[in-house]
Write a protein that holds these residues in place. Sequence first.
Motif: not given
Length: 144
Positions: A58-59, A61-62, A64, A92, A102-104, A107, A110
């Motif tokens: 869940e950490d 991005e993409g 979930q 990644y 782990y994302g943008t 993200w 958040q």
Amino acid sequence: MAKHRIVTTDAEIDRAIARAESLEGELRVTAVEYRPSPGLDLLILKLSDGHRLLIPREDLEGLQSATRDQIARVEILGDGTGLHWPSLDLDYYVPNLLRGVYGTKRWMAQIGRSGGSVTSKAKKRASRANGLKGGRPRKVVAAS
């Protein structure tokens, strides 16, 4: 049919070789394992130095809303420098994962906000105890 001509300069080739050589000391992924379980789905990255990095699904991005089957079908790219999920069109860069990216930026912000908003009885007690001591200390501004 039109012919396409790709023009690569010697300088671009030299820069690409230099970038590749700079990655020689970097850790790389040698294997990826997805372990779904109730409560905590983990992506386990086995690294070239023998260590393992565990990342909660869940950490990332993409991932979930992806199915377990989609997540399990991950490919290792670029001699271990990248991960690719073909059915999700998701990639990644491993050095970024090792740095905790782990994302943008949006993200990651958040994730940080959700971590700071967790409430529990222990957090409530600590907050009240801190309040009795005068609350959060004021910031000290250094004199110029």
